[in-house]
Scaffold this active site. Sequence first.
Site, PDB file in Angstrom:
ATOM      1  N   PHE A  25       0.819  -1.210   0.000  1.00 32.93           N
ATOM      2  CA  PHE A  25       0.000   0.000   0.000  1.00 32.93           C
ATOM      3  C   PHE A  25       0.854   1.263   0.000  1.00 32.93           C
ATOM      4  CE2 PHE A  25      -4.494  -1.110   1.748  1.00 32.93           C
ATOM      5  CZ  PHE A  25      -4.826  -1.576   0.498  1.00 32.93           C
TER       6      PHE A  25
ATOM      7  N   HIS B 140      -7.247  -9.819   7.860  1.00 28.60           N
ATOM      8  CA  HIS B 140      -8.079  -9.015   6.963  1.00 28.60           C
ATOM      9  C   HIS B 140      -8.820  -9.853   5.921  1.00 28.60           C
ATOM     10  CE1 HIS B 140      -5.415  -5.339   8.123  1.00 28.60           C
ATOM     11  NE2 HIS B 140      -6.323  -5.625   9.028  1.00 28.60           N
TER      12      HIS B 140
END
Length: 243
Positions: free
Chosen positions: A35, A122
């Site tokens: 990210f 996640h």
Amino acid sequence: MNENTEKLRKIIEGSDNIVFFGGAGTSTESGIPDFRSSNGIYSRDYNGLSAEEILSHGFFLYRTEEFYDFYKIFVDYSKAQPHALHRALAQLENEKKLRAVITQNIDGMHQKAGSRRVYELHGSTLRNRCMRCDKEFGIDKIAESYGKVPHCDKCGGVIKPCVVLYEEPLDSSVMTAAAEYISQADVLIVGGTSLTVYPASDFIRYYSGKHLVIINYEETRYDSRAELIIRDPIGKVFEQLGY
Ligand code: NAD
């Protein structure tokens, strides 16, 4: 093998209670961007929206078409292959030295390499479920409708990836198991994570074992607690260890 890698080898050799905690940086050497690195997913502009806004619960519900248009990047990376780190962790689990892999990643790479005890904080892009009838689908179903909203072939409902979007809670059984493994570990190897995504990043605070190792390009807020810090690419480090 450099001095740090040699230290890591000794730490691994001396323990049968290792836990690995990782993030997006563990998959960059497999070709999947993280990210926050300069070429990471956050650096991409999508009609002026950030990845964080798009990958949120509200955005998924109200702007599902745009969500799936963005989400196709995860389909693009679904053919990526594991590297030396993933292989090492699977082998260490087989040798009964590694107790668990705890990951923030959603790419299924550890399981692809053969790891079995993997806690995905996640969720996973490989699992998907119809929001109306709960029927489950693999990523192939998302790939079929590439960039468009996928619908259930049983009831026509919208299919949602089983990933934890922003604004959504983490699965409590996964959190409990992750906290237990970390709190009981003798060695904790943390790799490829900026340790900035809450609450996952806070799991490190459960650790009270002997050797905390951090393998990450950049500084993290837990560096001061680590016995060993390695700034080299994590896959290369484990390749040097012979995996
Ligand atoms: P992040 O992008 O915030 O941080 C990644 C860290 O890894 C950075 O500090 C970077 O310097 C480091 N890094 C990158 N490549 C490395 C390498 N080869 N060796 C060593 N260090 C390396 O990632 P995060 O902390 O995991 O948080 C981002 C969130 O994004 C997670 O919640 C995750 O679910 C999600 N995400 C997952 C994937 C995936 O499943 N592969 C990809 C992108 C984002």
